[in-house]
Design a protein around this motif. Structure first.
Motif, PDB file in Angstrom:
ATOM      1  N   ASP A  60      -3.465  -0.325  -1.106  1.00 56.89           N
ATOM      2  CA  ASP A  60      -2.299  -1.105  -0.708  1.00 56.89           C
ATOM      3  C   ASP A  60      -1.122  -0.187  -0.384  1.00 56.89           C
ATOM      4  O   ASP A  60      -0.435  -0.358   0.626  1.00 56.89           O
ATOM      5  N   ASP A  64       1.279   0.649   3.418  1.00 51.59           N
ATOM      6  CA  ASP A  64       2.670   0.226   3.578  1.00 51.59           C
ATOM      7  C   ASP A  64       3.419   0.949   4.702  1.00 51.59           C
ATOM      8  O   ASP A  64       4.153   0.297   5.459  1.00 51.59           O
ATOM      9  N   TYR A 123      -2.964  -7.945  -1.706  1.00 53.73           N
ATOM     10  CA  TYR A 123      -1.961  -6.899  -1.559  1.00 53.73           C
ATOM     11  C   TYR A 123      -1.530  -6.732  -0.108  1.00 53.73           C
ATOM     12  O   TYR A 123      -0.349  -6.516   0.191  1.00 53.73           O
ATOM     13  N   SER A 127       2.270  -7.274   0.940  1.00 55.20           N
ATOM     14  CA  SER A 127       3.048  -6.150   1.449  1.00 55.20           C
ATOM     15  C   SER A 127       3.610  -6.442   2.834  1.00 55.20           C
ATOM     16  O   SER A 127       4.762  -6.114   3.130  1.00 55.20           O
ATOM     17  N   ILE A 131       7.678  -6.381   3.264  1.00 54.64           N
ATOM     18  CA  ILE A 131       8.339  -5.378   4.102  1.00 54.64           C
ATOM     19  C   ILE A 131       9.147  -6.040   5.204  1.00 54.64           C
ATOM     20  O   ILE A 131      10.290  -5.649   5.487  1.00 54.64           O
ATOM     21  N   GLY A 351       8.699   0.533   4.458  1.00 60.80           N
ATOM     22  CA  GLY A 351       7.284   0.836   4.294  1.00 60.80           C
ATOM     23  C   GLY A 351       7.077   1.945   3.275  1.00 60.80           C
ATOM     24  O   GLY A 351       6.242   1.835   2.366  1.00 60.80           O
ATOM     25  N   ASN A 354       8.163   0.727  -0.280  1.00 68.26           N
ATOM     26  CA  ASN A 354       7.119  -0.061  -0.941  1.00 68.26           C
ATOM     27  C   ASN A 354       5.915   0.797  -1.299  1.00 68.26           C
ATOM     28  O   ASN A 354       5.251   0.539  -2.309  1.00 68.26           O
ATOM     29  N   PHE A 355       5.623   1.802  -0.480  1.00 66.07           N
ATOM     30  CA  PHE A 355       4.577   2.764  -0.838  1.00 66.07           C
ATOM     31  C   PHE A 355       4.879   3.389  -2.192  1.00 66.07           C
ATOM     32  O   PHE A 355       4.002   3.493  -3.068  1.00 66.07           O
ATOM     33  N   LYS A 358       4.339   0.808  -5.040  1.00 68.26           N
ATOM     34  CA  LYS A 358       2.925   0.571  -5.325  1.00 68.26           C
ATOM     35  C   LYS A 358       2.287   1.782  -6.002  1.00 68.26           C
ATOM     36  O   LYS A 358       1.416   1.641  -6.862  1.00 68.26           O
TER      37      LYS A 358
END
Length: 420
Positions: A60, A64, A123, A127, A131, A351, A354-355, A358
């Motif tokens: 996941d 991102d 996921y 995501s 985003i 992106g 969020n990476f 996660k």
């Protein structure tokens, strides 16, 4: 609302922020309840479950940045294209949630395989929707106070979703929770569609996925965010094990602990936002991190039966959580605007943001659970050494990591800002 810096009203807040509710409604079961559910309801071993969670979350996380690029391309077309994308992602998210919590298979191997598949599906949808929604909020613009209000509406609604997710499965069951999620996603997408719209840069075509890392302020902010995020993700993964085995609290107390934690955060968010004009985003965030350290240090002294003391810890830690939810995202929006990337690169920034989020959660589940298993801890354990290992992982490790995050925040953001 047509301009990037137009006044953000209360009505705008509800329309934009409401989607945070079903997104958080999904997030709590995925990151807090799922490991406990699969371990206790289906007897899935912790070590094997930790590996599946690690692999699924890493899958996941690595998607991102690509999803951020997709979001930027959609924004480069029209906001309407983003909204259509959001509706599709919401439908896939509702279906994925049902697949995950109602596996049609039994047996450890089959359950682990099904969990991996359903997690990847859920996921991806989560995501994509997150985003796009976060990027939309950053594009609404404004000064530091307004940016914090935009994020606060999203995260405040998110906390309402967390509270609902912590109570509804216990009161009405998982089937009712899955149905409620579908309804909430539909309502939230409708509200988002009728809410404030951002203004993208003329002729924007989206930025390169590497653009954020060319900006030194982003690299500094991300370093603090990652370290603090790992510190928060470890106890989020382990909280129910700590409550059930270290505190040996009655099952009826679990929703009270979770509910007080998230309710405290919801109440604290507007207070932290009100402090931003006076103290600034970074200093307010630092205060929240220090409060969290004090709370987890107190939790390390608790043992069996200390349920009411832990309730007080939950309230303090929840108040600290308010800064983690409302302020880093507002800082990021400021970084994007200051770099001149507003209206064309929000997806790329979020992106990678969020990476990092996660990756924190993946490391927390993928490392903490197997290491606890190696230390001799299993759910239901009463062995003193195993419970000490649980306390170290749940309380002490987050304190150490948050101290390091506080030091980085001061040196890389506050001190540098003062020096400049």
């Amino acid at each position: 609302m047509t301009g990037a810096a137009a006044r953000f009203t209360t009505a705008d807040g509800w329309r934009y922020g409401l989607l945070g509710l079903p997104l958080a409604f999904v997030a709590l079961p995925l990151y807090v309840l799922l490991p406990n559910h699969y371990a206790r309801a289906f007897g899935v071993p912790l070590a094997a479950l930790g590996v599946v969670l690690l692999v699924a979350r890493l899958f996941d996380a690595f998607l991102d940045p690509w999803l951020g690029r997709v979001a930027d391309r959609l924004f480069a077309r029209t906001p309407a294209a983003v909204l259509r994308f959001g509706w599709v992602a919401a439908a896939f998210l509702a279906l994925g949630f049902a697949l995950l919590f109602f596996p049609p298979v039994r047996g450890t191997t089959a359950l682990l395989a099904w969990a991996a598949f359903a997690l990847a599906w859920t996921y991806l949808a989560y995501s994509a929707l997150s985003i796009a929604h976060q990027s939309w909020g950053a594009m609404l613009g404004g000064d530091a106070a307004q940016r914090s209000r935009v994020v606060a509406w999203r995260e405040g609604c998110g906390l309402a979703g967390v509270l609902l997710a912590s109570l509804l499965p216990l009161l009405a069951g998982l089937a009712a929770s899955a149905a409620a999620l579908g309804v909430l996603l539909a309502l939230a997408c409708w509200a988002w569609q009728s809410g404030p719209r951002p203004r993208t840069a003329a002729g924007a075509s989206g930025a390169d996925w590497r653009t954020p890392f060319a900006r030194a302020p982003f690299r500094r902010l991300l370093a603090v965010f990652v370290l603090n995020g790992i510190a928060s993700a470890v106890p989020a993964t382990l909280v129910l094990f700590f409550v059930q085995d270290r505190l040996q609290a009655p099952a009826a107390m679990e929703p009270l602990f979770l509910g007080s934690y998230f309710l405290s955060a919801a109440i604290a968010i507007p207070l932290w936002v009100a402090a931003v004009p006076r103290f600034g985003l970074a200093r307010a965030w630092l205060a929240g991190i220090l409060l969290a350290i004090a709370a987890f240090a107190g939790a390390s002294q608790l043992g069996a039966g200390d349920t009411w003391a832990f309730l007080a810890i939950c309230i303090a830690a929840g108040a600290a959580l308010g800064t983690d939810l409302a302020l880093p995202g507002a800082l990021l929006a400021g970084v994007i605007a200051a770099a001149g990337d507003g209206g064309r690169a929000e997806g790329a920034y979020f992106g990678w943001w969020n990476f990092a989020t996660k990756l924190n959660l993946a490391l927390a589940a993928g490392l903490a659970l197997p290491l606890l298993a190696l230390a001799g801890y299993t759910p239901g354990s009463r062995d003193p050494e195993a419970l000490d290992a649980l306390t170290l992982a749940y309380c002490v490790l987050p304190c150490v990591l948050k101290l390091a995050a506080a030091a980085l925040l001061y040196l890389l953001l506050i001190h540098k800002e003062t020096a400049e």
